[in-house]
Design a protein around this motif. Structure first.
Motif, PDB file in Angstrom:
ATOM      1  N   GLN A   1       0.787  -1.226  -0.070  1.00  0.00           N
ATOM      2  CA  GLN A   1      -0.002  -0.152   0.052  1.00  0.00           C
ATOM      3  C   GLN A   1       0.906   1.317  -0.004  1.00  0.00           C
ATOM      4  O   GLN A   1       1.749   1.409   0.767  1.00  0.00           O
ATOM      5  N   TRP A   2       0.439   2.238  -0.764  1.00  0.00           N
ATOM      6  CA  TRP A   2       1.342   3.598  -0.663  1.00  0.00           C
ATOM      7  C   TRP A   2       0.729   4.370   0.618  1.00  0.00           C
ATOM      8  O   TRP A   2      -0.526   4.468   0.853  1.00  0.00           O
ATOM      9  N   ILE A   3       1.581   4.798   1.182  1.00  0.00           N
ATOM     10  CA  ILE A   3       1.241   5.353   2.538  1.00  0.00           C
ATOM     11  C   ILE A   3       1.903   6.672   2.817  1.00  0.00           C
ATOM     12  O   ILE A   3       2.990   6.755   2.172  1.00  0.00           O
ATOM     13  N   PHE A   4       1.755   7.455   3.796  1.00  0.00           N
ATOM     14  CA  PHE A   4       2.085   8.727   4.478  1.00  0.00           C
ATOM     15  C   PHE A   4       2.820   8.124   5.759  1.00  0.00           C
ATOM     16  O   PHE A   4       2.077   7.398   6.602  1.00  0.00           O
ATOM     17  N   TYR A   5       4.092   8.312   5.950  1.00  0.00           N
ATOM     18  CA  TYR A   5       4.827   7.770   7.389  1.00  0.00           C
ATOM     19  C   TYR A   5       4.567   9.103   8.238  1.00  0.00           C
ATOM     20  O   TYR A   5       4.662  10.257   7.899  1.00  0.00           O
ATOM     21  N   PRO A   6       4.053   9.036   9.572  1.00  0.00           N
ATOM     22  CA  PRO A   6       4.078  10.158  10.536  1.00  0.00           C
ATOM     23  C   PRO A   6       5.184  10.989  10.584  1.00  0.00           C
ATOM     24  O   PRO A   6       6.430  10.185  10.791  1.00  0.00           O
ATOM     25  N   ASP A   7       4.990  12.125  10.991  1.00  0.00           N
ATOM     26  CA  ASP A   7       6.478  12.990  11.569  1.00  0.00           C
ATOM     27  C   ASP A   7       6.309  12.639  13.070  1.00  0.00           C
ATOM     28  O   ASP A   7       5.546  13.479  13.700  1.00  0.00           O
ATOM     29  N   GLU A   8       7.298  12.032  13.627  1.00  0.00           N
ATOM     30  CA  GLU A   8       7.018  11.700  15.071  1.00  0.00           C
ATOM     31  C   GLU A   8       7.180  12.883  15.831  1.00  0.00           C
ATOM     32  O   GLU A   8       6.487  12.929  17.162  1.00  0.00           O
ATOM     33  N   GLN A   9       7.959  13.695  15.790  1.00  0.00           N
ATOM     34  CA  GLN A   9       8.256  14.798  16.160  1.00  0.00           C
ATOM     35  C   GLN A   9       7.194  15.818  16.229  1.00  0.00           C
ATOM     36  O   GLN A   9       6.556  16.221  17.379  1.00  0.00           O
ATOM     37  N   ALA A  10       6.579  15.928  15.180  1.00  0.00           N
ATOM     38  CA  ALA A  10       5.440  16.853  14.997  1.00  0.00           C
ATOM     39  C   ALA A  10       4.358  16.109  15.846  1.00  0.00           C
ATOM     40  O   ALA A  10       3.402  16.932  16.264  1.00  0.00           O
ATOM     41  N   MET A  11       4.247  14.674  15.706  1.00  0.00           N
ATOM     42  CA  MET A  11       3.102  14.206  16.440  1.00  0.00           C
ATOM     43  C   MET A  11       2.928  14.337  17.742  1.00  0.00           C
ATOM     44  O   MET A  11       1.956  14.653  18.618  1.00  0.00           O
ATOM     45  N   ASP A  12       4.520  14.380  18.476  1.00  0.00           N
ATOM     46  CA  ASP A  12       4.544  14.621  19.800  1.00  0.00           C
ATOM     47  C   ASP A  12       4.117  16.181  20.134  1.00  0.00           C
ATOM     48  O   ASP A  12       3.451  16.740  21.254  1.00  0.00           O
ATOM     49  N   ASP A  13       4.538  16.918  19.205  1.00  0.00           N
ATOM     50  CA  ASP A  13       4.280  18.517  19.454  1.00  0.00           C
ATOM     51  C   ASP A  13       2.638  18.627  19.421  1.00  0.00           C
ATOM     52  O   ASP A  13       2.192  19.547  20.354  1.00  0.00           O
ATOM     53  N   ILE A  14       2.090  17.992  18.560  1.00  0.00           N
ATOM     54  CA  ILE A  14       0.651  18.083  18.571  1.00  0.00           C
ATOM     55  C   ILE A  14      -0.038  17.595  19.646  1.00  0.00           C
ATOM     56  O   ILE A  14      -0.949  18.195  20.479  1.00  0.00           O
ATOM     57  N   THR A  15       0.312  16.525  20.252  1.00  0.00           N
ATOM     58  CA  THR A  15      -0.385  15.813  21.375  1.00  0.00           C
ATOM     59  C   THR A  15      -0.035  16.788  22.444  1.00  0.00           C
ATOM     60  O   THR A  15      -0.858  16.963  23.463  1.00  0.00           O
ATOM     61  N   GLU A  16       1.041  17.223  22.586  1.00  0.00           N
ATOM     62  CA  GLU A  16       1.226  18.357  23.939  1.00  0.00           C
ATOM     63  C   GLU A  16       0.563  19.525  23.728  1.00  0.00           C
ATOM     64  O   GLU A  16      -0.198  19.974  24.684  1.00  0.00           O
ATOM     65  N   ALA A  17       0.285  20.069  22.543  1.00  0.00           N
ATOM     66  CA  ALA A  17      -0.359  21.326  22.265  1.00  0.00           C
ATOM     67  C   ALA A  17      -1.992  20.985  22.483  1.00  0.00           C
ATOM     68  O   ALA A  17      -2.773  21.983  23.035  1.00  0.00           O
ATOM     69  N   LEU A  18      -2.445  19.874  22.133  1.00  0.00           N
ATOM     70  CA  LEU A  18      -3.802  19.562  22.607  1.00  0.00           C
ATOM     71  C   LEU A  18      -4.185  19.262  23.951  1.00  0.00           C
ATOM     72  O   LEU A  18      -5.117  19.785  24.711  1.00  0.00           O
ATOM     73  N   ALA A  19      -2.967  18.717  24.982  1.00  0.00           N
ATOM     74  CA  ALA A  19      -3.172  18.470  26.014  1.00  0.00           C
ATOM     75  C   ALA A  19      -3.198  19.963  26.827  1.00  0.00           C
ATOM     76  O   ALA A  19      -3.847  20.339  27.823  1.00  0.00           O
ATOM     77  N   GLU A  20      -2.437  20.886  26.307  1.00  0.00           N
ATOM     78  CA  GLU A  20      -2.368  22.163  27.006  1.00  0.00           C
ATOM     79  C   GLU A  20      -3.269  23.193  26.388  1.00  0.00           C
ATOM     80  O   GLU A  20      -3.438  24.152  26.564  1.00  0.00           O
ATOM     81  N   SER A  21      -4.244  22.912  25.411  1.00  0.00           N
ATOM     82  CA  SER A  21      -5.354  23.756  24.749  1.00  0.00           C
ATOM     83  C   SER A  21      -4.543  24.693  24.001  1.00  0.00           C
ATOM     84  O   SER A  21      -4.784  25.945  24.185  1.00  0.00           O
ATOM     85  N   THR A  22      -3.200  24.695  23.632  1.00  0.00           N
ATOM     86  CA  THR A  22      -2.446  25.615  22.694  1.00  0.00           C
ATOM     87  C   THR A  22      -2.271  25.171  21.408  1.00  0.00           C
ATOM     88  O   THR A  22      -1.311  25.621  20.757  1.00  0.00           O
ATOM     89  N   LEU A  23      -3.090  24.455  20.874  1.00  0.00           N
ATOM     90  CA  LEU A  23      -3.200  24.090  19.262  1.00  0.00           C
ATOM     91  C   LEU A  23      -3.052  25.370  18.330  1.00  0.00           C
ATOM     92  O   LEU A  23      -2.249  25.415  17.356  1.00  0.00           O
ATOM     93  N   ASP A  24      -3.552  26.664  18.769  1.00  0.00           N
ATOM     94  CA  ASP A  24      -3.663  27.759  18.144  1.00  0.00           C
ATOM     95  C   ASP A  24      -2.123  28.099  18.168  1.00  0.00           C
ATOM     96  O   ASP A  24      -1.775  28.810  17.097  1.00  0.00           O
ATOM     97  N   GLU A  25      -1.642  28.034  19.185  1.00  0.00           N
ATOM     98  CA  GLU A  25      -0.172  28.728  19.188  1.00  0.00           C
ATOM     99  C   GLU A  25       0.758  27.778  18.211  1.00  0.00           C
ATOM    100  O   GLU A  25       1.611  28.158  17.523  1.00  0.00           O
ATOM    101  N   TYR A  26       0.635  26.557  18.051  1.00  0.00           N
ATOM    102  CA  TYR A  26       1.292  25.632  17.453  1.00  0.00           C
ATOM    103  C   TYR A  26       1.154  25.719  16.006  1.00  0.00           C
ATOM    104  O   TYR A  26       2.197  25.924  15.311  1.00  0.00           O
ATOM    105  N   ALA A  27      -0.087  25.983  15.621  1.00  0.00           N
ATOM    106  CA  ALA A  27      -0.572  26.355  14.338  1.00  0.00           C
ATOM    107  C   ALA A  27       0.105  27.582  13.882  1.00  0.00           C
ATOM    108  O   ALA A  27       0.692  27.613  12.615  1.00  0.00           O
ATOM    109  N   ASN A  28       0.172  28.492  14.684  1.00  0.00           N
ATOM    110  CA  ASN A  28       0.612  29.629  14.165  1.00  0.00           C
ATOM    111  C   ASN A  28       2.197  29.859  13.961  1.00  0.00           C
ATOM    112  O   ASN A  28       3.034  30.985  13.914  1.00  0.00           O
ATOM    113  N   SER A  29       2.830  29.085  14.872  1.00  0.00           N
ATOM    114  CA  SER A  29       4.233  28.741  14.917  1.00  0.00           C
ATOM    115  C   SER A  29       4.809  28.306  13.806  1.00  0.00           C
ATOM    116  O   SER A  29       6.168  28.270  13.546  1.00  0.00           O
ATOM    117  N   LEU A  30       4.130  27.452  12.736  1.00  0.00           N
ATOM    118  CA  LEU A  30       4.709  26.874  11.777  1.00  0.00           C
ATOM    119  C   LEU A  30       4.914  27.709  10.697  1.00  0.00           C
ATOM    120  O   LEU A  30       4.456  28.743  10.475  1.00  0.00           O
TER     121      LEU A  30
END
Length: 341
Positions: free
Chosen positions: A312-341
């Motif tokens: 199957q043709w697939i996308f591999y996850p970016d593990e560091q980004a996944m950790d950053d998103i997980t942290e941002a969701l836990a801290e309710s700061t996904l807006d800050e994460y989005a705007n930092s990219l």
């Protein structure tokens, strides 16, 4: 690695005969909010919603395996699924089925932070290679066919260690009604080259008025793009921005006839979890009342592409980004994460 972030940007809507779909999943949240846009018409609109919207009999996994929100966490997380009875991006693709009989072709997680001052719409590529609880590694959209909505929720929750509060799915016909009521949309295509779809429509970079047939073709197409589904996600987000802005304009929200038309045409094609009744929709609309200019859109980053062991043709996850998103969701700061990219 691919990132996509943008904001809702105002643009006038134009005439259109029908609608397009796929980003319909995120628009579900807006339409649910329209149920209570006017207190004067609350009872009529709520009754329309309650009598037409379908309910997932089984929406969530067993409670003991789900993440528990921290005491201070008042965020809202909504898993949104798009389905298309006509096959989404092509009738030959092997896509999982949603309960209404359509095909899952779009998955988004909407996050409303605890402060209620913004909203993030995070697209999840359907070909992302993840661990599906109890089934090993699969494309993320395989969870729906392997275990329905509960396993899909469980997959998202385990991937980001976040609690999913609500689930909604909508099919293409419902979205047709919404955009028809809006009178069409004008979309900003961010792709840097012109491209022609299988239906013969040509799209150019920049703002352009689209009929429903053109918009439908625009959000489905991916054959012209080197990164395939990732550019299609960006196109879906561009279309969503246009629909979100037009839906949330004061002229629309204060027009009882238009609100009623949107709810009547959309709600029969909407399926939600048992907790997302008219009362919950009313609370949701109230929570989102000041966020129309603060909608951030991003795509879950990928760590490259390739083929799985079974071809199957697939996308591999970016593990560091996944950790950053997980942290941002836990801290309710996904807006800050989005705007930092």
């Amino acid at each position: 690695m691919t990132y996509e972030v943008d904001h809702v940007r105002p643009r006038p809507a134009r005439r259109g005969r029908r609608a397009a779909w796929i980003v319909v999943t995120a628009v579900a949240v807006v339409v649910l909010g329209l149920v209570v846009a006017s207190v004067r018409y609350l009872n009529t609109l709520s009754n329309t919603y309650e009598s037409n919207a379908q309910v997932f009999v089984e929406s969530f996994p067993e409670e003991q395996v789900r993440p528990v929100k921290a005491e201070h966490d008042e965020s809202i997380n909504i898993l949104l699924l798009g389905s298309d009875d006509n096959g989404g991006s092509g009738t030959t693709e092997d896509l999982p089925r949603v309960p209404q009989g359509g095909r899952s072709d779009s998955m988004m997680l909407i996050h409303v932070p605890s402060d209620r001052e913004s909203m993030q719409v995070m697209s999840i590529p359907r070909d992302l290679w993840v661990e599906v609880p109890g089934h090993g590694s699969h494309k993320i959209n395989a969870a729906l066919s392997l275990g329905g909505i509960p396993l899909t929720v469980s997959t998202i929750e385990s991937l980001f260690q976040v609690r999913v509060d609500h689930v909604a799915a909508v099919d293409m016909l419902g979205f047709i009604g919404v955009v028809d009521a809006l009178g069409g949309v004008t979309v900003n295509s961010g792709y840097d080259h012109s491209f022609t779809t299988e239906q013969g429509f040509t799209f150019h970079p920049g703002w352009q008025e689209m009929t429903s047939e053109e918009a439908l073709s625009f959000v489905r197409h991916r054959a012209s793009f080197p990164d395939g589904d990732l550019q299609r996600v960006r196109n879906q987000q561009a279309f969503l921005r246009a629909v979100l802005y037009e839906t949330l304009t004061p002229s629309n929200l204060r027009n009882p006839a238009k609100v009623q038309e949107m709810v009547e045409t959309f709600s029969p094609h909407l399926t939600v979890d048992e907790t997302l009744d008219a009362g919950a929709a009313a609370a949701l609309r109230w929570n989102l009342r000041d966020t129309s200019e603060s909608v951030d859109m991003l795509t879950v980053p990928t760590g490259g592409s390739g083929y799985s062991e079974d071809g199957q043709w697939i996308f591999y996850p970016d593990e560091q980004a996944m950790d950053d998103i997980t942290e941002a969701l836990a801290e309710s700061t996904l807006d800050e994460y989005a705007n930092s990219l």
